[in-house]
Motif scaffolding. Structure first.
Motif, mmCIF file in Angstrom:
data_model
loop_
_atom_site.group_PDB
_atom_site.id
_atom_site.type_symbol
_atom_site.label_atom_id
_atom_site.label_comp_id
_atom_site.label_asym_id
_atom_site.label_seq_id
_atom_site.Cartn_x
_atom_site.Cartn_y
_atom_site.Cartn_z
ATOM 1 N N ASN A 197 45.168 -63.111 27.475
ATOM 2 C CA ASN A 197 45.419 -64.341 26.712
ATOM 3 C C ASN A 197 44.349 -64.507 25.644
ATOM 4 O O ASN A 197 43.363 -65.199 25.825
ATOM 5 C CB ASN A 197 45.427 -65.532 27.673
ATOM 6 N N ASN A 198 44.562 -63.844 24.510
ATOM 7 C CA ASN A 198 43.604 -63.838 23.420
ATOM 8 C C ASN A 198 44.251 -64.546 22.241
ATOM 9 O O ASN A 198 44.743 -63.927 21.324
ATOM 10 C CB ASN A 198 43.252 -62.379 23.091
ATOM 11 N N MET B 180 47.605 -48.892 24.063
ATOM 12 C CA MET B 180 48.195 -49.751 25.104
ATOM 13 C C MET B 180 48.244 -51.187 24.609
ATOM 14 O O MET B 180 47.368 -51.649 23.907
ATOM 15 C CB MET B 180 47.342 -49.641 26.375
ATOM 16 N N THR B 181 49.296 -51.882 24.943
ATOM 17 C CA THR B 181 49.474 -53.237 24.453
ATOM 18 C C THR B 181 48.520 -54.210 25.145
ATOM 19 O O THR B 181 48.334 -54.158 26.352
ATOM 20 C CB THR B 181 50.925 -53.671 24.711
ATOM 21 N N ASN B 182 47.926 -55.093 24.330
ATOM 22 C CA ASN B 182 46.988 -56.084 24.841
ATOM 23 C C ASN B 182 47.759 -57.241 25.482
ATOM 24 O O ASN B 182 48.511 -57.936 24.822
ATOM 25 C CB ASN B 182 46.134 -56.585 23.669
ATOM 26 N N THR B 183 47.591 -57.444 26.779
ATOM 27 C CA THR B 183 48.344 -58.504 27.463
ATOM 28 C C THR B 183 47.451 -59.674 27.867
ATOM 29 O O THR B 183 47.889 -60.598 28.518
ATOM 30 C CB THR B 183 49.038 -57.957 28.726
#
Lengths: 118, 249
Positions: A6-7, A1-4
């Protein structure tokens, strides 16, 4: 799953230095190398007065900044390229990033010291 | 009619460990597209061949595959251009997991599109406010990026996506950038969170093959480089804002 989340990554810092180094290597470095390493030693330009002028410029504040940028910016550009080339060649050593940019930072500090003291 | 040899990568996950090539000889003329050839193989030679297609006119983006190692749409590739070749090799779209034969699993691409929110955000206008007009200059800013058909060829071409399958990728970033540039949109900050992150724009090293293979002449590489500038400015702003917050304290 895509990391959304704020990293944020720190890559913009290196990318800006890489971009500045690339521009410097393409525009200022060849001109400086052509004049200092070829045209003056080969006598294409009448060297005596120019050499005196360049020596005076190198000792001035602006001249020192020019020499510092001449060393530091291409250094960051080169280390960034080496880092990404190794990544492309699937070199996934731990600490590779620290080694590349750490070396660039250390050599930049050495350059700063030499430029300030010569 | 002339014939040409197609070597097609076949893969049945219930029987095969990995894809293997199977040769087919298909008739063709000047108008035969690769998709026509695949339809001929499925109708006549191998009814169990799996591939995706729909519109046959480079609009739906379904029939992407590797043709001699280059990502192409089968409907937009013509066998006349391969006349004289000993064979043409067809494989499933690169860098994606293969489901069967020429069909790949595009889940990651679709998740990335979803994560980057390529739609108008934060526009409070209501239908009674009338049409939200834009000048030709405002449209020209994002127009080329609207041509993306989500075919995934840019992902198959991208070596960085090959190295890091978590990379958000050229197609999704181009779509996000299209909305960042739209004067009717206010959702840039939401999209930049993904762009700035470890799977965002900084994975790109500007190889540029994504733009070369795009069948709709979108320039995803340019979109990503411009997003990098935006992300770098965003980074600088975040540093300045941290400084301001410290001063306030």
């Amino acid at each position: 799953m895509t990391n959304t989340t704020n990293n944020r990554v720190d890559e913009p810092v290196y990318w800006v230095l890489f971009g500045a180094g690339g521009m410097w290597s393409a525009i200022f470095a060849p001109a400086a190398i052509l004049i200092v390493c070829f045209l003056i030693p080969l006598g294409v330009i009448d060297g005596a007065d120019l050499f005196t002028g360049l020596t005076r410029f190198a000792g001035s504040f602006l001249g020192r900044i020019f020499i510092l940028l001449m060393i530091v910016l291409p250094l960051w550009c080169g280390m960034h390229r080496i880092h990404h080339c190794l990544h492309d060649m699937k070199a996934r050593w731990p600490g590779l990033k620290g080694l590349c940019y750490g070396l660039a930072a250390a050599l930049s500090l050495v350059a700063l010291f030499l430029v300030c003291t010569f | 009619m002339k014939t040409i040899k197609l070597a097609i990568a076949r893969y049945n996950p219930e029987q095969d460990d990995k894809p293997h090539l199977e040769n087919f000889h298909v008739p063709y003329d000047n108008q035969t597209s690769l998709l026509d050839a695949l339809a001929h193989i499925k109708d006549v030679l191998a009814p169990d061949l799996a591939y995706r297609s729909s519109c046959r006119m480079a609009i739906c983006g379904s029939c992407g595959m590797m043709v001699d190692g280059i990502p192409r749409l089968a409907c937009k590739t013509f066998l006349r251009d391969y006349a004289g070749a000993a064979k043409v090799t067809l494989e499933a779209l690169g860098n994606f997991p293969i489901e069967r034969d020429l069909v790949v699993d595009l889940t990651h691409f679709l998740e990335c599109i979803e994560a980057l929110k390529p739609y108008l955000i934060g526009n409070e206008r209501k239908p009674e406010d009338g049409p939200n007009r834009q000048t030709p200059e405002q449209i020209a800013k994002y127009h080329q990026f609207t041509h993306c058909i989500n075919c995934g060829l840019c992902y198959a071409a991208c070596p960085q996506f090959g190295l890091n399958p978590a990379f958000t990728g050229p197609g999704a970033i181009s779509l996000a950038y299209r909305y960042n540039l739209d004067s009717r949109d206010n959702g840039k900050n939401e999209r930049m969170q993904t762009m700035n992150g470890p799977e965002g724009v900084w994975n790109c090293t500007f190889v540029g093959l994504c733009s070369e293979v795009c069948p709709k002449h979108v320039d995803p590489a340019a979109a990503i480089q411009q997003c990098k500038v935006e992300s770098a400015l965003d980074f600088a702003r975040s540093v300045i804002n941290c400084q301001k917050e410290k001063e306030v304290r």
